[in-house]
Enzyme design. Structure first.
Site, PDB file in Angstrom:
ATOM      1  CB  CYS A 100      -1.170  -0.003   1.138  1.00 47.83           C
ATOM      2  SG  CYS A 100      -2.535   0.907   0.972  1.00 47.83           S
ATOM      3  CG  HIS A 208      -3.740  -3.420   3.318  1.00 48.08           C
ATOM      4  ND1 HIS A 208      -2.418  -2.874   3.907  1.00 48.08           N
ATOM      5  CD2 HIS A 208      -4.326  -2.512   2.643  1.00 48.08           C
ATOM      6  CE1 HIS A 208      -2.668  -1.613   3.912  1.00 48.08           C
ATOM      7  NE2 HIS A 208      -3.516  -1.191   2.987  1.00 48.08           N
ATOM      8  CD  GLU A 210      -1.520  -5.854   5.620  1.00 49.33           C
ATOM      9  OE1 GLU A 210      -1.101  -5.999   4.559  1.00 49.33           O
ATOM     10  OE2 GLU A 210      -2.401  -4.822   5.797  1.00 49.33           O
TER      11      GLU A 210
HETATM   12  N1  LIG Z   1      -2.421   6.970   2.484  1.00 48.47           N
HETATM   13  C1  LIG Z   1      -2.140   5.990   1.323  1.00 48.47           C
HETATM   14  C2  LIG Z   1      -1.696   4.787   1.455  1.00 48.47           C
HETATM   15  C3  LIG Z   1      -2.911   3.942   1.911  1.00 48.47           C
HETATM   16  C4  LIG Z   1      -2.555   2.780   3.297  1.00 48.47           C
HETATM   17  O1  LIG Z   1      -1.505   2.355   3.208  1.00 48.47           O
HETATM   18  N2  LIG Z   1      -3.497   2.249   3.679  1.00 48.47           N
HETATM   19  C5  LIG Z   1      -3.285   1.422   4.867  1.00 48.47           C
HETATM   20  C6  LIG Z   1      -4.200   2.031   5.952  1.00 48.47           C
HETATM   21  C7  LIG Z   1      -4.376   0.779   6.908  1.00 48.47           C
HETATM   22  C8  LIG Z   1      -4.778   1.264   8.340  1.00 48.47           C
HETATM   23  O2  LIG Z   1      -3.793   1.816   8.783  1.00 48.47           O
HETATM   24  O3  LIG Z   1      -6.039   1.198   8.701  1.00 48.47           O
HETATM   25  C9  LIG Z   1      -3.459   6.183   0.460  1.00 48.47           C
HETATM   26  O4  LIG Z   1      -4.686   6.479   0.810  1.00 48.47           O
HETATM   27  O5  LIG Z   1      -3.425   5.738  -0.679  1.00 48.47           O
END
Ligand SMILES: N[C@@H](CCC(=O)NCCCC(=O)O)C(=O)O
Length: 237
Positions: A100, A208, A210
């Site tokens: 991400c 994601h 993970e």
């Molecule tokens: N902010 C960027 C990257 C998005 C991202 O990594 N989202 C994961 C969030 C998971 C969490 O912490 O709940 C975008 O908006 O593209």
């Protein structure tokens, strides 16, 4: 992450569990210390690096983007840490899995640019999740991706199409020089890339894996492939 007037380096435990339980490696968190961190000394001790997601956005100045909208969450300490570290990881042939925000950082490192709000682009879907609901809903499978034939992901998966979750507002606009597209979303947005000519495992995905990595077959394969690459490096060290 600011909390009660303090600042914390934090990572979702889903990344730690996926590394420990699926990749079969020992997860260690890297603090976002930027230039205070001796990246080379750190990498002397690591067999692989996962660049995780985050609700914060890469600052547009790193890819000559337009200024973010007022109130956009940034994380300059993270940018100052991961952007140089991604370069070092690849130069040293250390296995890398970027997820991400980590995927977006890789594209920026390779000179690419980002859509700041994919949902505002003509013809693009809304790739965001409802961040107010239950986390199970946030990371629920959201859309198909089409895997590019001959790519790393196509080699891992049975079939060319797989459904993934989607928790992002940013996305790859101009692809970085030297990155290879691994998958597309139905609206054409690039959803995964690998690094052309990389001397070690180097995969980056917008979704994601993970989340639910132990039980989701595709996510399981991604983290197992990363873990195998780390073990190969450890055996050589
Ligand atoms: N902010 C960027 C990257 C998005 C991202 O990594 N989202 C994961 C969030 C998971 C969490 O912490 O709940 C975008 O908006 O593209």
């Amino acid at each position: 992450m600011p909390k009660n007037g303090n600042e914390y380096d934090s990572v979702s435990r889903y990344y730690s569990e996926a590394v420990a339980n699926v990749a079969g490696a020992i997860p260690l968190g890297i603090p976002a210390l930027g230039a205070q961190l001796d990246g080379d000394a750190l990498l002397d001790h690591l067999d692989g690096v996962v660049f995780t997601g985050s609700p914060s956005n890469v600052e547009p100045r790193h890819y000559a983007g337009e200024p973010s909208d007022e109130g956009t969450l940034h994380d300059p300490a993270r940018d100052a840490t991961t952007l140089p570290l991604i370069k070092k990881v690849l130069e040293r042939g250390i296995p890398m899995l970027a997820i991400c925000r980590g995927y977006q950082e890789l594209n920026v490192v390779f000179g690419g640019t980002l859509f700041q709000k994919v949902q505002d682009q003509p013809g693009k879907m809304d790739h965001r999740a409802d961040m107010t609901g239950a986390i199970e809903d946030r990371f629920a499978l959201a859309h198909d991706i089409e895997l590019v034939s001959g790519g790393i992901l196509a080699g891992l998966n049975n079939g060319s199409r797989v459904k993934v979750n989607s928790v992002h507002a940013q996305g790859i606009d101009r692809l970085g020089e030297g990155l290879v597209v691994e998958a597309h979303a139905p609206d054409g947005l690039v959803e995964a890339v690998s690094v052309s000519g990389a001397s070690a495992f180097a995969l980056a995905v917008q979704w994601h894996p993970e989340w639910n990595a132990s039980d989701n077959e595709f996510s399981n394969k991604i983290f197992k492939a990363f873990g195998n690459a780390c073990r190969e490096r450890a055996d050589r060290r």
